[in-house]
Design an enzyme around this catalytic site. Structure first.
Site, short mmCIF file in Angstrom:
data_model
loop_
_atom_site.label_atom_id
_atom_site.label_comp_id
_atom_site.label_asym_id
_atom_site.label_seq_id
_atom_site.Cartn_x
_atom_site.Cartn_y
_atom_site.Cartn_z
N ASP A 77 32.17 -59.69 -54.65
CA ASP A 77 30.71 -59.62 -54.72
C ASP A 77 30.08 -60.92 -55.24
O ASP A 77 28.85 -61.02 -55.28
CB ASP A 77 30.28 -58.45 -55.62
CG ASP A 77 30.39 -57.11 -54.91
OD1 ASP A 77 30.68 -57.10 -53.70
OD2 ASP A 77 30.18 -56.07 -55.56
N ARG B 295 35.15 -50.73 -43.57
CA ARG B 295 35.02 -49.93 -44.79
C ARG B 295 35.21 -48.43 -44.55
O ARG B 295 34.28 -47.63 -44.75
CB ARG B 295 33.68 -50.20 -45.47
CG ARG B 295 33.53 -51.63 -45.89
CD ARG B 295 32.24 -51.89 -46.58
NE ARG B 295 32.27 -51.60 -48.00
CZ ARG B 295 31.24 -51.78 -48.81
NH1 ARG B 295 30.12 -52.25 -48.36
NH2 ARG B 295 31.35 -51.50 -50.09
N CYS C 105 29.89 -51.43 -41.73
CA CYS C 105 28.73 -52.10 -42.32
C CYS C 105 28.91 -53.60 -42.10
O CYS C 105 29.92 -54.04 -41.56
CB CYS C 105 28.57 -51.74 -43.78
SG CYS C 105 29.71 -52.54 -44.86
N ARG D 211 18.15 -53.83 -52.89
CA ARG D 211 19.12 -52.75 -53.12
C ARG D 211 19.86 -52.95 -54.44
O ARG D 211 20.31 -51.99 -55.05
CB ARG D 211 20.16 -52.73 -51.98
CG ARG D 211 19.64 -52.16 -50.67
CD ARG D 211 20.79 -51.97 -49.72
NE ARG D 211 21.94 -51.46 -50.44
CZ ARG D 211 23.21 -51.77 -50.18
NH1 ARG D 211 23.51 -52.55 -49.18
NH2 ARG D 211 24.19 -51.26 -50.90
N LYS E 133 24.32 -51.88 -61.30
CA LYS E 133 24.14 -50.93 -60.19
C LYS E 133 25.45 -50.19 -59.90
O LYS E 133 25.46 -48.98 -59.74
CB LYS E 133 23.68 -51.70 -58.94
CG LYS E 133 23.81 -50.91 -57.66
CD LYS E 133 23.46 -51.71 -56.44
CE LYS E 133 24.60 -52.44 -55.79
NZ LYS E 133 25.55 -51.61 -55.05
N ASN E 134 26.55 -50.95 -59.84
CA ASN E 134 27.82 -50.32 -59.46
C ASN E 134 28.40 -49.44 -60.56
O ASN E 134 29.34 -48.69 -60.33
CB ASN E 134 28.84 -51.39 -59.04
CG ASN E 134 28.54 -51.92 -57.65
OD1 ASN E 134 27.62 -51.46 -57.00
ND2 ASN E 134 29.31 -52.91 -57.21
#
Ligand code: UD1
Length: 428
Positions: A316, A133, A128, A408, A33-34
């Site tokens: 992560d 951030r 968030c 997500r 995803k990233n």
């Protein structure tokens, strides 16, 4: 159905897990995803038909496509992990609040829009769940490149006839900050040097793909990037690299369930920090060129980790590792240095019987024999993965709500875990 409608529906979904089983078998890793999100934003820099393969089927990708279509591009195909996107007519420069607030990485369009259209209006994402951030490093870098930026009514307004090459130092290593400025610099006038940049595999990948399109980027994978601006870039044609965070999550899934899982289609060198920690804890990790196997007999000891930018231990994967440490023998100290508030999962793990004490950016986890299933609430993407892992190991049933967070970033998570023998299903 729009991405937003899908999300609203998925807000109601729950994942139900009957814990205590052993995971066995093979699981294939999806595209990252990233890596996909910045590559998709980079399509703004091109004018033509872009093809991206191995794109993960996750909500954030749908949100990014939605945004790119809003900007005037045209998605010809999004099926089976392939995106064909025509960027010829991109002419709108606004990334609205409703999309940016759902996915912070929407800010990745800021640099490309300024470079391509000379204008950008991008909503500020706001705080968030895992920290404030801010985007100050992105904004300062673009200002240094000659963009006039003002913040008004929650939006970043940027304007620049043509960005110009500069020397810019990042106070803090920022992944999307590096991607944004690198993309902007590809079409700038002159040479840009970016110092203290991110070295994440997704950044190296982005630089390589941009170079294939005609960009002149050097130094990716080191602390410096040197980018010589060019007049235009050819459309993108690439396969997204495997997701290292998904890889790490399945490695921990095997470890936490006394499992024996082979993880295929992955790049073991990208998860070395985790591999080392799992081995230190007493688990067996076998590495091959594009696969890994994690073997666990359920006995492992507490080890300490400190999160860092790549190649350090990935923030992560911190939440997932904490779930593992919750049932390790002895104590583990987890220090989170990347985000200031990334222990939201600890409170939920404690509701399952974990013994965790948080002090600032440090969590002290004293391993317990067993966790027990509970009703749980996902708070952010990786925190929700940690709850799934804990629930797989726990005694009894867990019901996880707000699973749109997990959707997500994890492709087909319940199907993949089910194929490994987990008792998991989704309540719609
Ligand atoms: C990216 C990843 C995310 C990962 C994170 C850290 C994507 C789409 N997301 O997020 O999954 O958790 O890297 O590995 O790739 N910061 C500032 N000012 C800025 C920018 C960042 O102070 O302008 C701070 C942040 O608050 C944070 C730190 O820098 O404390 C690192 O954040 P950053 O690397 O920018 O994270 P993201 O790129 O948003």
């Amino acid at each position: 159905m729009t991405a937003l409608c899908q999300r609203e529906r998925k807000q109601m979904d729950k994942i139900i897990i009957e814990g205590g089983g052993r995971l066995e078998g093979e699981v294939g890793i999806s595209g990252s995803k990233n890596a996909a999100l910045p590559i998709m934003a980079a399509m703004i820099l091109t004018a033509g038909k872009n093809t991206i393969n191995r794109v993960p089927q996750v909500l954030d990708v749908t949100t990014m496509l939605h945004l790119l279509d809003d900007l005037g591009g045209y998605t010809e195909e999004f099926e089976g992990g392939r995106i064909i996107f025509d960027s010829t007519d991109i002419n709108n420069y606004e990334a609205p609040y409703e999309l940016v607030s759902k996915m912070r990485a929407s800010c990745l369009v800021l640099g490309p829009l300024l470079a391509r259209l000379g204008k950008a209006k991008v909503s500020l994402p706001g705080g968030c769940a895992i920290g404030a951030r801010p985007l100050d490093l992105h904004i300062r870098g673009l200002e240094a490149m000659g963009a006039k930026i003002r913040l008004e009514q929650g939006y970043i307004y940027g304007e620049a006839k043509r960005l110009r090459g500069v020397r810019y130092y990042f106070d803090t290593v920022s992944v999307t900050g590096t991607a944004n400025l690198m993309m902007a610099a590809t079409l700038a006038d002159g040479e840009t040097t970016l110092e203290n940049v991110a070295k994440e595999p997704e950044i190296v990948f982005l630089a390589n793909i941009l170079n294939q399109c005609g960009a002149k980027i050097k130094g990716h994978g080191t602390d410096f990037l040197i980018i010589k601006g060019v007049q235009s870039l050819k459309p993108i044609n690439c396969d997204i690299l495997p997701d290292r965070i998904e890889t790490g999550t399945y490695m921990i899934a095997s470890a936490i369930t006394s499992g024996n899982v082979k993880i295929t289609n992955c790049l073991p060198q990208q998860v070395e920090a985790l591999t080392m920690k799992l081995r230190q804890a007493g688990l067996i990790v076998e590495e091959a060129e594009r696969s890994l196997r994690v073997i666990s007999n359920g006995q492992f000891k507490g080890v300490d980790i400190t999160t860092h930018p790549h190649p350090g231990f990935a923030t992560d994967l911190q939440a997932q590792f904490m779930a593992l440490m919750a049932i390790a023998e002895g104590q583990s100290i987890i220090l989170e240095t990347v985000f200031e508030n990334r222990f939201m999962h600890a409170a939920e793990l404690k509701r399952m019987g974990a013994n965790i004490t948080i002090q600032g950016r440090t969590a002290v986890v004293a391993g317990v024999k067993q966790l027990s299933g509970a009703p749980l609430m996902a708070t952010d993407l990786r925190a929700s993965a940690s709850l799934v892992l804990a629930a797989l190991a726990a005694k009894g049933q867990s019901k996880i709500s707000r699973v749109y967070h997990i959707d997500r970033g994890y492709s087909a998570i319940e199907q993949k875990l089910y194929m490994l023998g987990a008792k998991i299903f989704r309540e719609k």
